[in-house]
Design an enzyme around this catalytic site. Structure first.
Site, PDB file in Angstrom:
ATOM      1  N   HIS A  75       5.612   3.433   4.332  1.00  0.00           N
ATOM      2  CA  HIS A  75       6.352   4.669   4.122  1.00  0.00           C
ATOM      3  C   HIS A  75       7.304   4.473   2.956  1.00  0.00           C
ATOM      4  O   HIS A  75       7.810   3.369   2.734  1.00  0.00           O
ATOM      5  CB  HIS A  75       7.132   5.048   5.391  1.00  0.00           C
ATOM      6  CG  HIS A  75       7.616   6.464   5.401  1.00  0.00           C
ATOM      7  ND1 HIS A  75       8.789   6.849   4.799  1.00  0.00           N
ATOM      8  CD2 HIS A  75       7.069   7.593   5.927  1.00  0.00           C
ATOM      9  CE1 HIS A  75       8.963   8.141   4.962  1.00  0.00           C
ATOM     10  NE2 HIS A  75       7.933   8.623   5.630  1.00  0.00           N
ATOM     11  N   ASP A 118       1.897   9.434  10.798  1.00  0.00           N
ATOM     12  CA  ASP A 118       0.626  10.082  10.449  1.00  0.00           C
ATOM     13  C   ASP A 118      -0.558   9.339  11.042  1.00  0.00           C
ATOM     14  O   ASP A 118      -1.623   9.912  11.263  1.00  0.00           O
ATOM     15  CB  ASP A 118       0.480  10.157   8.925  1.00  0.00           C
ATOM     16  CG  ASP A 118       1.632  10.900   8.281  1.00  0.00           C
ATOM     17  OD1 ASP A 118       1.904  12.032   8.711  1.00  0.00           O
ATOM     18  OD2 ASP A 118       2.267  10.352   7.369  1.00  0.00           O
TER      19      ASP A 118
END
Length: 429
Positions: free
Chosen positions: A305, A363
């Site tokens: 991320h 995700d």
């Protein structure tokens, strides 16, 4: 004595004030840097630049911490519901029972959209992407609700905020229904926010729709996890659009357009497609090796991320939620989940992933969960937009109320030609 930082430009030293927040890194205020030195700073992607002061969301990427108004995301997702989180975002505090009941009532009574919006949908091709439809329809709300577009009126700002939170599920469900050729289903006031949305998406007029409480709770948790995430690309877009004085509906439409990008809101769809490409657990190692190969274009989606350099705190909650949904459906042996679990275990133990801090993010799990609940992949980002609306609205309102706010105007480092003279076309060889 207040802190300051000294910078030297062309042998000239100047002092710049240092601002300190309640938690997190301090910032050097460079607002007068150009006036004093004639130079700008250069920071592509704004990786080291704070664009505003905010009281809404805090992230510690190294520690894997996400706070909404100071409350850990894990506690909000475990003990609260999405509308409670919405109240917290808008007003800064968790609601009392009476405040919660009043807020829920007001949101529920704003869920219907103007009837002429039905005809608006008919202008789209049947195979239009739902996000394209959402950008258009949300922007068009400003043409229907003129009584809440005066951003200088505090009451109108709040009415617009309530309308956006309330009507986004209705518009999202309408976009889905239109894409599959089914009639629109109107909201039902007796249902809670997330159950209402599920019914609007999956009910048909010819039979009663039974709300699955496991699904409703899972989706509500997904909404909470996606409600805000500091100054990300779409939130910054909303703030930038709002800094010009644009009405809130236009600002949120701009945020939706930004969220549509695969590097932002489309990441869960990309992660699901990757798991489908891998196919079976025995092929995971092969794809992990491909990901490590610098000469191979394959990239593992759903890992790492921009902000989190530790395990994404939202991913832990989503992992549990994924198991609950698949367990309810009897899909404990779902091949996609098996691939995901195998990939996760390798990533958490493999030196390559550990060294680069490529931990599974939200995700990685959310795509599997939404697919299991019956949503097609092109609706994933729409659901993200639905959840993020409250964060966008809260950030927009905070920006409008900030007396130091100015219209956004980034600078640049010009690397084009120097000034040159125009040559008539007949003289150009």
């Amino acid at each position: 004595m207040s802190a300051s930082s000294t910078i030297t430009v062309d042998d000239k030293q100047i002092e710049l004030p240092v601002k300190t927040g309640t938690i997190g890194p301090s910032v050097i205020d460079i607002g007068k840097l150009h006036a004093k030195t004639g130079v700008f700073t250069f920071d592509p992607g704004f990786t080291s630049t704070a664009s505003c002061e905010s009281k809404i969301t805090y992230i510690d990427g190294d520690a894997g911490v996400l706070l909404y108004r100071g409350y850990p995301i894990e506690q909000l997702a475990e003990h609260g519901d999405f509308l409670e989180t919405c109240y917290l975002m808008l007003f800064g505090e968790l609601p009392t029972p009476s405040q919660k009941a009043d807020f829920d009532y007001r949101v529920t009574r704003h869920t219907m959209v103007h009837d002429q919006m039905n005809r608006f949908f008919q202008g789209f091709r049947r195979d239009a992407h739902p996000m394209a439809v959402m950008v258009a329809c949300v922007g068009a709300l400003s043409a229907f609700y003129h009584d809440s577009t005066d951003i200088s009126d505090e009451k109108q700002r709040m009415v617009a905020s309530m309308r956006m939170i309330a009507k986004m599920p209705t518009l999202a469900a309408m976009a889905y229904k239109y894409s599959i050729g089914q009639p629109f289903v109107y909201p039902k006031n007796e249902l809670d926010y997330t159950s209402n949305f599920l019914r609007m998406c999956f009910a048909v007029p010819c039979e009663e729709y039974q709300i699955n409480p496991i699904f409703a709770r899972a989706l509500d948790r997904i909404f909470i996890l996606h409600a805000d995430h500091e100054q990300n690309a779409s939130t910054s877009t909303v703030r930038l659009a709002g800094s010009s004085g644009a009405n809130p509906f236009a600002c949120i439409a701009a945020g939706i357009a930004c969220l549509w990008g695969p590097a932002h809101g489309g990441a869960n769809e990309a992660a699901l497609k990757m798991l489908m490409e891998i196919g079976t657990p025995d092929r995971v190692k092969q794809y992990v090796d491909k990901a490590k190969d610098k000469n191979d274009p394959f990239r593992l989606m759903g890992f790492g991320h921009r902000v989190y350099k530790n395990y994404d705190p939202r991913a832990r909650i989503m992992q549990k939620t994924t198991h609950e949904v698949l367990g309810e459906l009897g899909l404990k042996d779902d091949p996609l989940l098996e691939v995901a679990m195998e990939l996760e275990q390798i990533a958490l133990k493999d030196e390559y992933f550990i060294e680069k801090k490529l931990y599974p993010n939200i995700d990685f799990y959310s795509g599997i969960t939404l697919k299991a609940m019956g949503f097609p992949t092109d609706m994933f980002t729409v659901l993200f937009a639905l959840a993020r609306t409250v964060g966008w609205i809260a950030q927009w309102a905070e920006m409008i109320e900030d007396p130091s706010q100015k219209i956004g105007r980034p600078r640049q480092l010009y690397i084009g030609p120097e000034q040159r003279e125009y040559v008539p076309i007949n003289s150009r060889g």
